[in-house]
Design a protein around this motif. Structure first.
Motif: not given
Length: 215
Positions: A48, A55, A64
């Protein structure tokens, strides 16, 4: 698809998309990254760019942010009623989900999600948190009155709106907030959801501690 989450006991934002995917039978692999560790951010950044969980990684795509993940799942799997099918109900569901996303900071700060604990009632967070809870209860009652006839959830059947409020449900239980019978019935319905039971059962086996979330 891979869903990257934090500890199940504490990670309220991870719970939301996990519940949606699990409840609707959407297949995914799970990667848990422990929160509040020296390498937590480094580990999350492998997936992420925000350095935060959750995420969702789907091939070369990374999503995310919690609500964005839920919207992605709704678009990717339109056969599932992740949002209510009725356009008026769907608009309300998205409105209250976004209000949860952006608000209720006093309650969230005073009562962090902690599924392994139950605390006796006290005046958690003072008037500001009480105002948050009053607003949440009003939202729940409005949705139930207008669209909840088909089941025990906010819009009858379980939807993304319930997932967005699931961590609030846990807070009201963990911190022994006094609620009226209709709200208690909704709380019980969320906890009785098989996906929610699976998350809570897993949280109960965790041994890691995040001191800042222990009251």
């Amino acid at each position: 698809m891979r869903l990257v989450i934090g500890n199940k006991n504490y990670s309220s934002w991870s719970l939301r998309p996990w519940l949606v995917a699990r409840h609707f039978g959407i297949a995914f692999d799970e990667t848990m990254i422990l929160l509040d560790m020296p390498d937590t951010r480094e580990q999350i950044l492998r997936y992420s760019p925000s350095g935060r969980v959750p995420c969702l990684v789907d091939g070369e795509i990374a999503i995310w942010e919690t609500l964005a993940i839920i919207e992605y799942l709704a678009e990717r799997f339109p056969e599932h009623a992740i949002w209510p099918r009725d356009p008026v109900a769907r608009a309300l569901a998205r409105s209250i989900a976004n209000e949860m996303h952006a608000g209720f900071g006093a309650l969230r700060s005073a009562c962090p999600m902690n599924l392994r604990k139950t605390f006796p009632w006290q005046d958690w967070g003072g008037p500001a948190a009480a105002a948050d809870v009053a607003r949440i209860v009003a939202l729940w009652r409005d949705a139930r009155a207008r669209f909840g006839q088909g089941g025990p959830f906010l819009f009858g059947a379980f939807s993304a709106a319930d997932a967005m409020y699931a961590p609030v449900v846990t807070r009201l239980k963990t911190y022994s907030w006094p609620v009226e019978p209709d709200i208690r019935a909704y709380i019980d319905a969320v906890f009785d959801l098989p996906a929610m039971r699976a998350w809570c059962d897993a949280a109960a086996t965790e041994t890691w501690i995040v001191p800042s979330d222990e009251v």
